[in-house]
Scaffold this active site. Structure first.
Site, PDB file in Angstrom:
ATOM      1  N   ASN A 168       0.841  -1.198   0.000  1.00 13.16           N
ATOM      2  CA  ASN A 168       0.000   0.000   0.000  1.00 13.16           C
ATOM      3  C   ASN A 168       0.872   1.242   0.000  1.00 13.16           C
ATOM      4  OD1 ASN A 168      -2.824   1.086   0.224  1.00 13.16           O
ATOM      5  ND2 ASN A 168      -1.778   2.225   1.858  1.00 13.16           N
ATOM      6  N   TYR A 172       0.412  10.151   4.427  1.00 15.16           N
ATOM      7  CA  TYR A 172       0.049  10.355   5.825  1.00 15.16           C
ATOM      8  C   TYR A 172       1.119  11.256   6.441  1.00 15.16           C
ATOM      9  CZ  TYR A 172      -1.847   5.640   4.633  1.00 15.16           C
ATOM     10  OH  TYR A 172      -2.428   4.556   4.030  1.00 15.16           O
ATOM     11  N   ARG A 173       0.706  12.406   6.949  1.00 13.66           N
ATOM     12  CA  ARG A 173       1.671  13.380   7.467  1.00 13.66           C
ATOM     13  C   ARG A 173       2.500  12.796   8.613  1.00 13.66           C
ATOM     14  NH1 ARG A 173      -3.028  16.111  10.622  1.00 13.66           N
ATOM     15  NH2 ARG A 173      -2.643  15.272  12.689  1.00 13.66           N
ATOM     16  N   TRP A 186      -1.365   7.709  10.066  1.00  7.61           N
ATOM     17  CA  TRP A 186      -2.349   7.011   9.225  1.00  7.61           C
ATOM     18  C   TRP A 186      -3.610   6.894  10.042  1.00  7.61           C
ATOM     19  CZ3 TRP A 186       1.971   3.011   8.485  1.00  7.61           C
ATOM     20  CH2 TRP A 186       2.198   2.286   9.657  1.00  7.61           C
ATOM     21  N   GLU A 234      -1.439   1.246  -5.438  1.00  6.12           N
ATOM     22  CA  GLU A 234      -1.402   2.606  -5.981  1.00  6.12           C
ATOM     23  C   GLU A 234      -0.347   2.730  -7.087  1.00  6.12           C
ATOM     24  OE1 GLU A 234      -1.726   1.955  -2.713  1.00  6.12           O
ATOM     25  OE2 GLU A 234      -3.567   3.007  -2.167  1.00  6.12           O
ATOM     26  N   ASP A 283      -4.976  21.820   9.847  1.00  6.59           N
ATOM     27  CA  ASP A 283      -5.336  20.787   8.881  1.00  6.59           C
ATOM     28  C   ASP A 283      -6.140  21.314   7.697  1.00  6.59           C
ATOM     29  OD1 ASP A 283      -5.496  18.076   7.961  1.00  6.59           O
ATOM     30  OD2 ASP A 283      -5.359  17.469  10.060  1.00  6.59           O
TER      31      ASP A 283
HETATM   32  C1  LIG Z   1      -1.498  16.638   1.499  1.00 11.24           C
HETATM   33  C2  LIG Z   1      -2.239  15.471   2.038  1.00 11.24           C
HETATM   34  C3  LIG Z   1      -2.063  15.084   3.354  1.00 11.24           C
HETATM   35  C4  LIG Z   1      -2.731  13.986   3.876  1.00 11.24           C
HETATM   36  N1  LIG Z   1      -2.535  13.638   5.171  1.00 11.24           N
HETATM   37  C5  LIG Z   1      -3.132  12.530   5.666  1.00 11.24           C
HETATM   38  C6  LIG Z   1      -2.853  12.095   6.988  1.00 11.24           C
HETATM   39  O1  LIG Z   1      -2.099  12.709   7.728  1.00 11.24           O
HETATM   40  N2  LIG Z   1      -3.456  10.965   7.437  1.00 11.24           N
HETATM   41  C7  LIG Z   1      -4.309  10.238   6.634  1.00 11.24           C
HETATM   42  O2  LIG Z   1      -4.810   9.207   7.080  1.00 11.24           O
HETATM   43  N3  LIG Z   1      -4.610  10.650   5.381  1.00 11.24           N
HETATM   44  C8  LIG Z   1      -4.025  11.766   4.876  1.00 11.24           C
HETATM   45  N4  LIG Z   1      -4.291  12.165   3.601  1.00 11.24           N
HETATM   46  C9  LIG Z   1      -5.276  11.435   2.789  1.00 11.24           C
HETATM   47  C10 LIG Z   1      -4.747  10.111   2.289  1.00 11.24           C
HETATM   48  O3  LIG Z   1      -3.522  10.270   1.621  1.00 11.24           O
HETATM   49  C11 LIG Z   1      -5.759   9.488   1.337  1.00 11.24           C
HETATM   50  O4  LIG Z   1      -6.953   9.250   2.060  1.00 11.24           O
HETATM   51  C12 LIG Z   1      -5.276   8.201   0.697  1.00 11.24           C
HETATM   52  O5  LIG Z   1      -6.276   7.683  -0.147  1.00 11.24           O
HETATM   53  C13 LIG Z   1      -4.919   7.170   1.733  1.00 11.24           C
HETATM   54  O6  LIG Z   1      -4.401   6.029   1.118  1.00 11.24           O
HETATM   55  P1  LIG Z   1      -4.949   4.595   1.512  1.00 11.24           P
HETATM   56  O7  LIG Z   1      -6.384   4.566   1.041  1.00 11.24           O
HETATM   57  O8  LIG Z   1      -4.079   3.650   0.764  1.00 11.24           O
HETATM   58  O9  LIG Z   1      -4.852   4.467   2.988  1.00 11.24           O
HETATM   59  C14 LIG Z   1      -3.620  13.264   3.057  1.00 11.24           C
HETATM   60  C15 LIG Z   1      -3.793  13.654   1.733  1.00 11.24           C
HETATM   61  C16 LIG Z   1      -3.115  14.743   1.215  1.00 11.24           C
HETATM   62  C17 LIG Z   1      -3.312  15.130  -0.206  1.00 11.24           C
HETATM   63 MN   LIG Z   2      -4.512   2.052  -0.540  1.00 14.89          MN
END
Ligand SMILES: Cc1cc2nc3c(=O)[nH]c(=O)nc-3n(C[C@H](O)[C@H](O)[C@H](O)COP(=O)(O)O)c2cc1C
Ligand SMILES: [Mn+2]
Length: 487
Positions: A168, A172-173, A186, A234, A283
């Site tokens: 995956n 995630y910041r 996450w 991805e 945020d």
């Molecule tokens: C700039 C930016 C920052 C993000 N920060 C977070 C974060 O801190 N935690 C989180 O869970 N998702 C965050 N997201 C959203 C996830 O990247 C997004 O939901 C993504 O689909 C998660 O991937 P996954 O579905 O494989 O878990 C962020 C997105 C962007 C564009």
């Molecule tokens: Mn995913």
């Protein structure tokens, strides 16, 4: 041809007048935020800070902060082209005759390009640092005054499902705790968190490998944000968008793979069970998200390109860069939503709704209760489950026009009858729900009501002038010496 790496994209942006170099010193403590915020709100260019205070590494920001730059990143004139490509793929029909079969070949060949390709080495290995490294060398931003510290805001976080071995990647910041440790934010519903739960379920003390890429070719970066279903890689989707496989290299300290063209790679691990306070953080809701306990990421090794470039993004009161990323995702995912629910004509997530707070949906209504069926379908669809308010309108309403939706929807509802509340999972960033991650959502059926739905009164027409009169008055308007007004 897709961009091979971040640098070739930077050059393209520069050539198109879409990037501005800032050659004097600017402080990653708040000042870069103020630049980035003003630039995005003025439809300004991406920014490359060549001299961030306290670091030798330049900071790149706002590369996706307009629809034009996202189109450039994706190698198209308009993001809709990508949506069309996906629609054609999912609607692919059995070819009739030789000619149609031949026409299909390039498309099938394209699919062959989607699988990531493992390579032995790549630019991200130009410098390998197992011992002498610290996150303090990097110009990591302190974004907003009330933030708990510095945050890596655009990390591509790679992990593997300990059960299936599937990869995956999510953004995630990561809050910097010290030179070698960060938070790993996450959220509960995201795939990285699920991998962590699977690892925890194994029972013994587990060291879960995690690798983080910062800066890569723009399609790979964009793909990391996509709300794909669990177990859909991805990097495979990135290969589809690129029409060329993403090249992946193995980490030095784990068997995870990262994009070979990455600028910076943080290899490390998360110890299952080790949590630490993370946040607050300014945020993308425009509010500070509250502090909470999250896993800790330990950096074991850093690899990077020579003269690496550090990519960041700023989130905050909308619209910001993430709004444009979200808009592109909205366009690209519409054909995939329509695979499940072909009655959906269009969707729109206005900037003020921060994606999850408001989704406007137009449908071709065919049976009683259809609008409610669509709401529940959306609430059952991946990250669309977070939609706090869904407004369903008839197909003739243009959901991209928020004013038209407000006008028609507000006229069309009997609130007590047409508003439905449900309980369920809520976005981790929602600060109003009764509990973290759990609360209520609202669906508004703003379609015209039918007798078969128990509506026995007559339903009125929308007022429209006749075409003939409009044309006659077009001429008379000029004759009267009035300025021609655009309709
Ligand atoms: C700039 C930016 C920052 C993000 N920060 C977070 C974060 O801190 N935690 C989180 O869970 N998702 C965050 N997201 C959203 C996830 O990247 C997004 O939901 C993504 O689909 C998660 O991937 P996954 O579905 O494989 O878990 C962020 C997105 C962007 C564009
Ligand atoms: Mn995913």
């Amino acid at each position: 041809m897709p961009f091979d790496d971040l640098r070739s994209f930077i050059h393209a942006l520069e050539k198109e007048g879409e990037l501005k170099r800032i050659r004097f010193e600017v402080d990653p403590y708040l000042e870069i935020t103020e630049f980035a915020d003003r630039s995005v709100k003025n439809q300004g260019p991406a920014l490359l800070f060549e001299k961030p205070k306290g670091s030798k590494i330049p900071v790149l920001i706002n590369i996706f902060a307009s629809m034009r730059r996202i189109a450039l990143a994706l190698g198209v004139e308009d993001v809709e082209e990508v949506a069309t490509r996906i629609a054609e793929l999912v609607q692919m029909e059995r070819p009739e005759g030789l000619l149609e079969k031949l026409k299909l070949l390039p498309r099938l060949a394209e699919l062959n390009a989607i699988f990531p390709k493992s390579v032995r080495s790549g630019p991200c290995k130009e410098v390998i640092r197992r011992q002498n490294f610290s996150l303090d060398e990097f110009p990591i931003l302190h974004c907003w005054p009330g933030d708990a510290g510095r945050f890596i805001t655009f990390p591509l976080v790679f992990s593997k499902d300990p059960e299936s071995g599937k990869r995956n990647c999510g953004v995630y910041r990561m809050q910097v705790f010290d030179g070698r440790t960060t938070g790993m934010h996450w959220q509960k519903h995201k795939h990285g968190a699920e991998h962590y739960r699977r690892a925890a379920a194994q029972g013994r003390p587990v060291r879960m490998p995690v690798a983080v890429a910062i800066g890569a070719d723009p399609i790979t970066m964009f793909s990391a944000v996509l709300p794909l279903p669990p177990n859909v890689d991805e990097m495979m989707f990135a290969g589809f968008l690129r029409r060329k496989p993403v090249e992946m290299v193995r980490c030095e300290t784990s068997d995870l793979e990262v994009p070979a063209n990455a600028e910076i790679v943080l290899e490390g691990h998360v110890n299952v069970g080790e949590l630490r306070r993370e946040g607050p953080f300014g945020d993308h809701t425009g509010f500070y998200s509250l502090d909470d306990d999250y896993p800790v990421f330990h950096v074991d090794c850093i690899t990077h390109r020579k003269h690496p470039i550090y990519t960041a993004t700023i989130v905050g009161p909308p619209p910001m860069e993430d709004f444009y990323i979200g808009k592109a995702i909205e366009r690209i995912f519409l054909p995939l939503m329509r695979m499940q629910m072909p009655e959906i004509r269009d969707i729109c997530m206005p900037a003020e709704g921060i994606f999850h707070n408001l989704m406007l949906v137009s449908i071709r209504k065919s049976y009683p209760g259809h609008a409610r069926k669509v709401m529940h379908g959306i609430w059952g669809l991946g990250q669309a489950m977070f939609s706090k308010c869904i407004i369903v309108v008839d197909e003739e309403v243009d959901v991209q026009n928020v004013r038209e939706v407000a006008w028609k929807a507000l006229n069309n509802i009997d609130p007590e009858r047409d508003i439905e509340f449900v309980h369920g999972p809520i976005d981790a960033l929602d600060h109003a729900s009764r509990a973290p991650h759990y609360g209520s959502k609202m669906g508004i059926d703003a379609t015209a009501k039918w007798p078969s739905e128990g509506f026995t009164r007559r339903w009125p027409e929308v007022i429209r002038m006749s075409k003939e009169v409009m044309q006659r008055v077009d001429a008379l308007w000029k004759r009267a010496g009035l300025e021609r007004q655009s309709s």
